[in-house]
Design an enzyme around this catalytic site. Structure first.
Site, PDB file in Angstrom:
ATOM      1  N   HIS A 156      50.061  30.398  54.031  1.00 30.73           N
ATOM      2  CA  HIS A 156      50.680  31.739  54.079  1.00 30.73           C
ATOM      3  C   HIS A 156      51.225  32.136  52.707  1.00 30.73           C
ATOM      4  O   HIS A 156      52.161  32.930  52.626  1.00 30.73           O
ATOM      5  CB  HIS A 156      51.817  31.804  55.113  1.00 30.73           C
ATOM      6  CG  HIS A 156      51.485  31.180  56.427  1.00 30.73           C
ATOM      7  ND1 HIS A 156      50.907  31.876  57.455  1.00 30.73           N
ATOM      8  CD2 HIS A 156      51.606  29.903  56.858  1.00 30.73           C
ATOM      9  CE1 HIS A 156      50.711  31.054  58.481  1.00 30.73           C
ATOM     10  NE2 HIS A 156      51.118  29.849  58.132  1.00 30.73           N
ATOM     11  N   SER A 277      45.654  44.653  25.813  1.00 25.94           N
ATOM     12  CA  SER A 277      45.874  46.013  26.292  1.00 25.94           C
ATOM     13  C   SER A 277      45.955  46.935  25.076  1.00 25.94           C
ATOM     14  O   SER A 277      46.538  46.565  24.059  1.00 25.94           O
ATOM     15  CB  SER A 277      47.177  46.056  27.088  1.00 25.94           C
ATOM     16  OG  SER A 277      47.738  47.355  27.035  1.00 25.94           O
ATOM     17  N   LYS A 283      50.223  41.977  25.923  1.00 22.92           N
ATOM     18  CA  LYS A 283      49.403  41.601  27.075  1.00 22.92           C
ATOM     19  C   LYS A 283      48.216  40.697  26.748  1.00 22.92           C
ATOM     20  O   LYS A 283      47.584  40.839  25.721  1.00 22.92           O
ATOM     21  CB  LYS A 283      48.842  42.870  27.754  1.00 22.92           C
ATOM     22  CG  LYS A 283      49.858  43.754  28.426  1.00 22.92           C
ATOM     23  CD  LYS A 283      50.514  43.126  29.640  1.00 22.92           C
ATOM     24  CE  LYS A 283      49.589  42.987  30.818  1.00 22.92           C
ATOM     25  NZ  LYS A 283      49.228  44.281  31.391  1.00 22.92           N
ATOM     26  N   GLU A 290      39.136  39.016  36.913  1.00 20.35           N
ATOM     27  CA  GLU A 290      39.162  40.237  37.736  1.00 20.35           C
ATOM     28  C   GLU A 290      37.750  40.727  38.037  1.00 20.35           C
ATOM     29  O   GLU A 290      37.431  41.123  39.157  1.00 20.35           O
ATOM     30  CB  GLU A 290      39.973  41.322  37.032  1.00 20.35           C
ATOM     31  CG  GLU A 290      41.457  40.990  37.018  1.00 20.35           C
ATOM     32  CD  GLU A 290      42.235  41.896  36.082  1.00 20.35           C
ATOM     33  OE1 GLU A 290      43.194  42.521  36.541  1.00 20.35           O
ATOM     34  OE2 GLU A 290      41.882  41.985  34.892  1.00 20.35           O
TER      35      GLU A 290
END
Ligand code: ARG
Length: 467
Positions: A156, A277, A283, A290
């Protein structure tokens, strides 16, 4: 010369002609079309339809087409070709003259496309199994490198029990081994040769179907001409297997994204596979992961396309089947470009074992082991569960860990607690109690790595045997 046209009085509308052509995408089947044509030509010679000289001329012509395709980048630009079969037909005629037109005796494009696709998928499976084996080896190397490093296992997405990092990695190894197994199964089932099935009812000449199958390294001929010319189950089965692999890749990518976040900090994103970024200078983004997570959508989309295409299709060949090709090709190029990249990422990523250990020590993940201590002293498990639950509650109130409760506090819950209880709560002891096949006890995990290596080796050997 066209492959058909005698009964037509009007030329095709040029827009329709271009629109229905599949050559822009089926030209990637050229090498298989040439191999299958050579097998058909040999069968024609054995059936006395071609003379020895004609066979030699055709085989040499086919070889020349292969050589030109390999050496010229413009050779495959042909606006007129309706499909790869028509292209070979045209090229052969321009190379060897009218004898080329004998090659099409007794065969149909319906069986040609079926054989080309089987050959294409068979070769793709061999390549993908190798690529998968390479990724598996990289994961197994990470598992070995991790030695006895520990991390939390989650259920979970809540910390559940500590496990070895190697054990965690082996979970993905299992998924990928199943994916490889599915590809192997799919290869076995598709390895039958449709040549000699004709357009729908079987060849019109006495072609030796067994010889053609052997020629192309199939295990035998397909059994029914209607089925062989309209069957695309093997495409569907293959793309479904790739979708499952894509699902596994997306689960892995998602976890790596999570684990590389500031909050987890379990893994360092390799710079060579991350991006920055344009706005926020600090970043480092997990773009490879992704996109990997996203690619599953294309694969599943391809599987859906194929299912919807073939649903309710009457026997036998229908032009709808041409539409199966692009979904298939997209799935193959998606997965083939992805596997080497995730392998590179896996080799370059660094796990922070310190952070993982810290996380494994927090969160009362020794609670089940604590309950097991009582169970081993004869306490019914529900009672033990209840009492350790109360101990956790006490810790939460006091802001301490289970091993920091005094024996006195423990006795107030159950007099069966003794000083040896504390030794049961260390990470090492908690790991050690999972001493079953498939469990996270270090000895079991070491053995699991050895077993997995052998299974990966078998995949390599299997794909080499086919090469
Ligand atoms: N390009 C066609 C396909 O992919 C080849 C078979 C054509 N057969 C036919 N009867 N028109 O399906």
């Amino acid at each position: 010369m066209k492959l058909w046209g005698g009964r037509f009085r009007q030329p095709l509308d040029p827009d329709f002609q271009r629109w229905q052509s599949s050559f822009a995408f089926d030209r990637r089947l050229l090498s298989y079309e040439l191999a299958a044509s050579a097998a058909h030509a040999r069968a024609l010679k054995n059936a006395a339809v071609l003379s020895s000289d004609e066979l030699i001329a055709i085989l040499q012509g086919l070889e020349q087409i292969a050589a030109q395709a390999a050496s010229s980048s413009t050779f495959l630009h042909d606006e007129e070709a309706e499909d790869v079969h028509h292209f070979v037909h045209k090229q052969l005629a321009s190379l060897i003259g009218d004898v080329a037109y004998k090659l099409h005796s007794g065969r149909s494009r319906n069986e040609q496309i079926a054989v080309d696709l089987r050959l294409y998928i068979r070769a793709s499976i061999d390549q993908l199994e190798n690529d998968l084996a390479t990724w598996l080896e990289a994961l197994l190397q990470c598992a070995e490198h991790a030695h006895d490093a520990v991390m939390p296992a989650y259920t979970h997405l809540q910390p559940a029990e500590p496990v070895l990092v190697a054990h965690y990695l082996l979970a993905y190894v299992e998924m990928l081994l199943r994916d490889a197994g599915r590809l192997t199964d799919c290869r076995k089932r598709l390895n039958l040769c449709p040549l000699g099935s004709g357009a729908v009812a079987g060849a019109t000449l006495a072609l030796d179907r067994r010889a053609m199958a052997a020629d192309l390294a199939f295990s035998g001929p397909t059994a029914n001409s209607l089925d062989s010319t309209s069957d695309r189950d093997f495409v569907l089965e293959f793309v479904c297997a790739l979708s499952l692999l894509g699902l596994h890749l997306s689960r892995w990518a998602e976890e790596m994204i999570l684990f590389s976040s500031e909050q987890y900090g379990f893994v360092q994103l390799p710079e060579a596979y991350s991006t920055g970024s344009s706005a926020m200078p600090q970043k480092k983004n997990p773009d490879l992961l992704e996109l990997t997570r996203a690619k599953a959508a294309r694969l599943i989309g391809a599987a859906h396309t194929l299912m919807i295409l073939t649903k309710g299709l009457p026997l036998a060949y229908n032009k709808d089947l041409q539409e199966t090709q692009e979904a298939l090709f997209d799935a193959v190029s998606t997965i083939s470009s992805l596997l080497p990249l995730v392998t590179g990422w896996t080799k370059a990523a660094e796990f922070d074992y310190g952070r993982m250990r810290e996380a494994a020590e927090a969160g009362f993940m020794n609670a089940w082991a604590a309950a097991t201590y009582l169970v081993r002293r004869g306490v019914p498990s529900s009672t033990a569960h209840e009492q350790i639950g109360k101990a956790v509650q006490l810790c939460l109130e006091k802001g301490c860990r289970l091993q920091e409760l005094s024996l006195q506090e423990l006795h107030s819950l159950n007099p069966a607690f003794d000083t040896d209880f504390y030794a049961c709560l260390t990470l090492e002891s908690v790991l050690a109690i999972h001493d079953v096949v498939g469990g996270t006890a270090p000895g079991r995990v070491r053995q699991a790595i050895v077993d997995a290596k052998q299974r990966v080796e078998a995949i390599r050997e299997g794909s080499h045997a086919h090469a």
